[in-house]
Design a protein around this motif. Structure first.
Motif, short mmCIF file in Angstrom:
data_model
loop_
_atom_site.label_atom_id
_atom_site.label_comp_id
_atom_site.label_asym_id
_atom_site.label_seq_id
_atom_site.Cartn_x
_atom_site.Cartn_y
_atom_site.Cartn_z
N ASP A 1 17.80 -1.24 10.52
CA ASP A 1 17.87 0.12 11.05
C ASP A 1 16.89 1.07 10.36
O ASP A 1 16.39 2.00 10.99
CB ASP A 1 19.28 0.69 10.87
CG ASP A 1 20.30 0.01 11.75
OD1 ASP A 1 19.90 -0.69 12.71
OD2 ASP A 1 21.51 0.19 11.50
N PHE A 2 16.61 0.83 9.07
CA PHE A 2 15.75 1.73 8.31
C PHE A 2 14.76 0.94 7.47
O PHE A 2 15.13 -0.03 6.80
CB PHE A 2 16.58 2.68 7.44
CG PHE A 2 17.52 3.51 8.25
CD1 PHE A 2 17.06 4.61 8.96
CD2 PHE A 2 18.85 3.16 8.37
CE1 PHE A 2 17.91 5.35 9.76
CE2 PHE A 2 19.72 3.90 9.16
CZ PHE A 2 19.24 5.00 9.85
N VAL A 3 13.51 1.35 7.54
CA VAL A 3 12.43 0.72 6.79
C VAL A 3 11.77 1.80 5.95
O VAL A 3 11.34 2.83 6.48
CB VAL A 3 11.40 0.08 7.75
CG1 VAL A 3 10.22 -0.49 6.97
CG2 VAL A 3 12.07 -1.00 8.60
N TYR A 4 11.71 1.58 4.64
CA TYR A 4 11.21 2.60 3.72
C TYR A 4 9.82 2.23 3.21
O TYR A 4 9.58 1.09 2.80
CB TYR A 4 12.16 2.77 2.53
CG TYR A 4 13.54 3.23 2.95
CD1 TYR A 4 13.76 4.54 3.39
CD2 TYR A 4 14.62 2.35 2.93
CE1 TYR A 4 15.01 4.96 3.77
CE2 TYR A 4 15.88 2.77 3.32
CZ TYR A 4 16.08 4.07 3.74
OH TYR A 4 17.31 4.48 4.14
N VAL A 5 8.93 3.22 3.23
CA VAL A 5 7.60 3.06 2.68
C VAL A 5 7.52 3.91 1.42
O VAL A 5 7.46 5.14 1.49
CB VAL A 5 6.52 3.51 3.69
CG1 VAL A 5 5.12 3.36 3.09
CG2 VAL A 5 6.63 2.71 4.99
N PRO A 6 7.54 3.29 0.22
CA PRO A 6 7.46 4.06 -1.02
C PRO A 6 6.07 4.68 -1.19
O PRO A 6 5.05 4.05 -0.92
CB PRO A 6 7.73 3.03 -2.13
CG PRO A 6 8.26 1.82 -1.42
CD PRO A 6 7.68 1.84 -0.05
N VAL A 7 6.05 5.91 -1.65
CA VAL A 7 4.79 6.62 -1.90
C VAL A 7 4.85 7.17 -3.32
O VAL A 7 5.72 7.98 -3.64
CB VAL A 7 4.59 7.78 -0.90
CG1 VAL A 7 3.29 8.53 -1.21
CG2 VAL A 7 4.59 7.27 0.54
N GLU A 8 3.93 6.69 -4.17
CA GLU A 8 3.87 7.19 -5.55
C GLU A 8 3.11 8.53 -5.55
O GLU A 8 1.91 8.58 -5.33
CB GLU A 8 3.17 6.18 -6.45
CG GLU A 8 3.98 4.93 -6.73
CD GLU A 8 5.26 5.22 -7.50
OE1 GLU A 8 5.33 6.28 -8.18
OE2 GLU A 8 6.20 4.41 -7.40
N VAL A 9 3.85 9.60 -5.79
CA VAL A 9 3.28 10.94 -5.79
C VAL A 9 3.01 11.35 -7.24
O VAL A 9 3.93 11.42 -8.04
CB VAL A 9 4.23 11.94 -5.11
CG1 VAL A 9 3.67 13.36 -5.20
CG2 VAL A 9 4.48 11.54 -3.66
N PRO A 10 1.76 11.61 -7.61
CA PRO A 10 1.45 12.03 -8.97
C PRO A 10 1.82 13.50 -9.20
O PRO A 10 2.10 14.24 -8.25
CB PRO A 10 -0.06 11.81 -9.08
CG PRO A 10 -0.55 11.99 -7.68
CD PRO A 10 0.53 11.48 -6.78
N ALA A 11 1.79 13.92 -10.44
CA ALA A 11 1.99 15.34 -10.75
C ALA A 11 0.81 16.15 -10.23
O ALA A 11 -0.30 15.63 -10.06
CB ALA A 11 2.15 15.52 -12.25
N GLY A 12 1.07 17.43 -9.96
CA GLY A 12 0.00 18.31 -9.53
C GLY A 12 -0.25 18.34 -8.04
O GLY A 12 -1.29 18.81 -7.58
N VAL A 13 0.73 17.84 -7.23
CA VAL A 13 0.59 17.84 -5.78
C VAL A 13 1.24 19.10 -5.21
O VAL A 13 2.38 19.43 -5.54
CB VAL A 13 1.21 16.58 -5.15
CG1 VAL A 13 1.24 16.68 -3.64
CG2 VAL A 13 0.43 15.35 -5.58
N ARG A 14 0.50 19.78 -4.35
CA ARG A 14 1.00 21.00 -3.72
C ARG A 14 1.72 20.71 -2.41
O ARG A 14 2.72 21.36 -2.09
CB ARG A 14 -0.17 21.96 -3.46
CG ARG A 14 0.22 23.29 -2.82
CD ARG A 14 -0.98 24.21 -2.69
NE ARG A 14 -0.57 25.54 -2.23
CZ ARG A 14 -0.49 25.90 -0.97
NH1 ARG A 14 -0.84 25.03 -0.02
NH2 ARG A 14 -0.10 27.12 -0.64
N GLU A 15 1.22 19.75 -1.65
CA GLU A 15 1.77 19.49 -0.31
C GLU A 15 1.68 18.00 0.01
O GLU A 15 0.71 17.34 -0.34
CB GLU A 15 1.01 20.29 0.74
CG GLU A 15 1.48 20.06 2.18
CD GLU A 15 0.61 20.78 3.19
OE1 GLU A 15 0.82 22.00 3.38
OE2 GLU A 15 -0.29 20.13 3.79
N ILE A 16 2.71 17.50 0.68
CA ILE A 16 2.68 16.16 1.25
C ILE A 16 2.75 16.29 2.76
O ILE A 16 3.54 17.08 3.29
CB ILE A 16 3.84 15.27 0.72
CG1 ILE A 16 3.73 13.86 1.31
CG2 ILE A 16 5.20 15.89 0.95
CD1 ILE A 16 4.67 12.86 0.65
#
Length: 503
Positions: free
Chosen positions: A55-70
């Motif tokens: 039912d659900f498939v997850y795509v992990p995203v490694e977000v570094p520090a210093g990000v303003r917007e995804i």
């Protein structure tokens, strides 16, 4: 086998927890050190989901520090399929660094299949998503393969990070839990509505204007699987309109309206009946001050039919939008629960009706539930709904009075009990207006025991019927439009909850 490609190379799938979820390989980005403010980085993920995918498939995203917007966008193929075979439909949402734990703190938004892209930053977000800082850590884009065609579902997912200082977070403001009201009175409401914060096409302002035009005193927000609209209703509330906050929890085994929960309450939807998780989230709704109302329990759309039972329910939606055969089935099934409650001497389940309006030409307030409440407040409206002191009307034009009286002047109204001996003569009286040429049917645990002649074209009329508690354990009223042809009764114009007879 599910497959995903991050640029080049195939990543193995990791099963996480229950078999209903899969986690793909991780998408990584460069550290923010040395990045100029406003710099963007983009990664693209491609893959194919087969029929029978979880039912659900997850795509992990490694977000570094210093990000303003995804920002996330996606596309998927929609191949032609034979008649009667489901095609592709892929939902999307996102969880932040707190993770994807069921009922956890990671939820940051869900748009289902209503949007092809979304963004989140501290000061703003796409409708359906929660604004707030984009903190470092492992985020998860959630893909929900609602239906998958026999040839599979090929998708492309693009994630873009913008570096820089975060904006100023927005502090939410919520509508008040009380409006001016008229003291103890009959109040009209629509508790199943969708805005552009899920798959609706109307703003809160447009919905509020339509609610006032429909003669409503209260509404309940119920966007699919998100509470992101809660902070956008305050400006629309007023002395004449109580706005309650909620959610339509849209599982793969049925939908349920959380009616009047505390502001900011999110209720998870990622489970099926076989997972035995619904009781936990029904308890959460109650703990947050809300009512549990299964919606359109016999709808025929994929995943819409209610399969969790009614043990935790406070009421059930027996009339959803324009009256259809689905509602006729829901009405009959609900009546069976009334018979069971009499037989087993247990609590009965009130019925209600709502519009489930999404966009034009869906009519807000058609139908509407009219509830007897001590005040126009969240608590008073909920208490009236829970007690079943209510009826359903197709519009503001319909007004009903429905009572039962005993031989010594004992009297009971909708949702109440006339406590008299089994052989006591009882007079049931219905007064109606706004229902021209409609037929009145009085329904008991024995079935339909009275069908009236059509009411006058003026729309007003009175119907009386005499019975005893030993003959009718309860009585409720249906007002039906004339039928064009055939043996089936006409569509409902109004419906009452029952009056119970006997001690």
């Amino acid at each position: 086998m599910c497959e995903d490609t991050h640029g080049i190379g195939r990543r193995a799938l990791i099963v996480t927890g229950a078999a209903a979820a899969l986690t793909l390989g991780t998408v990584s980005f460069a550290a923010a050190d040395g990045q100029d403010p406003g710099t963007q980085e983009t990664r693209t993920v491609r893959g194919t989901l087969p029929p029978g995918c979880p039912d659900f498939v997850y795509v992990p995203v490694e977000v570094p520090a210093g990000v303003r917007e995804i920002k996330v966008s996606y596309t998927y193929d929609r191949p032609s399929v034979p008649a009667g075979v489901t095609g592709n439909a892929l939902d999307i949402g996102v969880f932040d660094q707190h993770g994807t734990e069921l009922g956890g703190k990671g939820f940051r938004g869900w748009s289902g299949g209503a949007r092809t892209e979304f963004f989140i930053r501290a000061d703003d977000a796409t409708p359906g998503y929660l604004p707030g800082p984009v903190h470092a850590g492992t985020w998860h884009v959630a893909l929900g393969p609602y239906t998958v065609a026999p040839q599979g579902l090929a998708y492309e997912l693009t994630v873009t990070l913008t570096y820089g200082e975060p904006g100023t977070p927005v502090r939410p403001v919520y509508p008040p839990s009380r409006a001016k009201g008229r003291g103890r009175d009959w109040y009209r409401g629509d508790c199943h509505l969708h805005s552009w914060y899920s798959d609706g096409r109307r703003t809160p302002a447009e919905i509020a204007a339509l609610a006032r035009a429909a003669g409503l005193d209260f509404i309940n927000s119920s966007d699919h699987n998100t509470h992101s609209s809660h902070a956008h209703w305050a400006d629309q509330a007023g002395d004449d309109l109580l706005i309650m906050l909620g959610e339509e929890i849209t599982t793969r085994n049925g939908h349920v309206v959380a009616l009047g929960t505390d502001p900011g309450t999110f209720v998870d939807w990622r489970y099926r009946a076989r997972d035995n998780r619904f009781g936990r989230f029904a308890h959460q709704i109650h703990k947050a001050g809300g009512l549990v109302v299964p919606a359109h329990p016999h709808a025929t759309c994929v995943g819409c039919a209610w399969k969790f039972g009614f043990g935790e329910a406070d009421a059930v939606e027996v009339w959803n939008g324009p009256y259809t055969p689905d509602d006729e089935v829901a009405l009959a099934a609900w009546d069976a629960t009334l018979v069971a409650s009499v037989r087993e001497n247990r609590r009965w389940l009130p019925g209600m009706g709502n519009s489930d309006a999404h966009r034009d030409p869906d009519a807000v307030g058609s139908p509407q539930t009219v509830v007897l409440a001590d005040d126009l407040s969240r608590e008073a409206i909920q208490e009236g709904l829970r007690a079943g002191r209510s009826y359903v009307a197709e519009s503001k034009n319909v007004t009903l009075s429905f009572t039962a009286t005993g031989g010594r002047g004992e009297r009971a109204g909708i949702g109440e009990r006339l406590a008299v001996a089994a052989d006591t003569p009882v007079t049931v009286r219905l007064e109606a207006s706004g229902v021209p040429r409609c037929t009145v049917r009085l329904v008991t645990d024995e079935g339909v025991l009275l069908t009236s002649d059509p009411l006058p074209v003026t729309g007003s009329g009175v119907v009386e019927w005499r019975t005893t508690p030993q003959y009718a354990a309860y009585v409720r009223a249906e007002l039906r439009h004339e039928t064009a042809a055939g043996p089936l009764p006409g569509a409902l114009a109004a419906l009452t909850n029952p009056i119970f007879l006997g001690r």
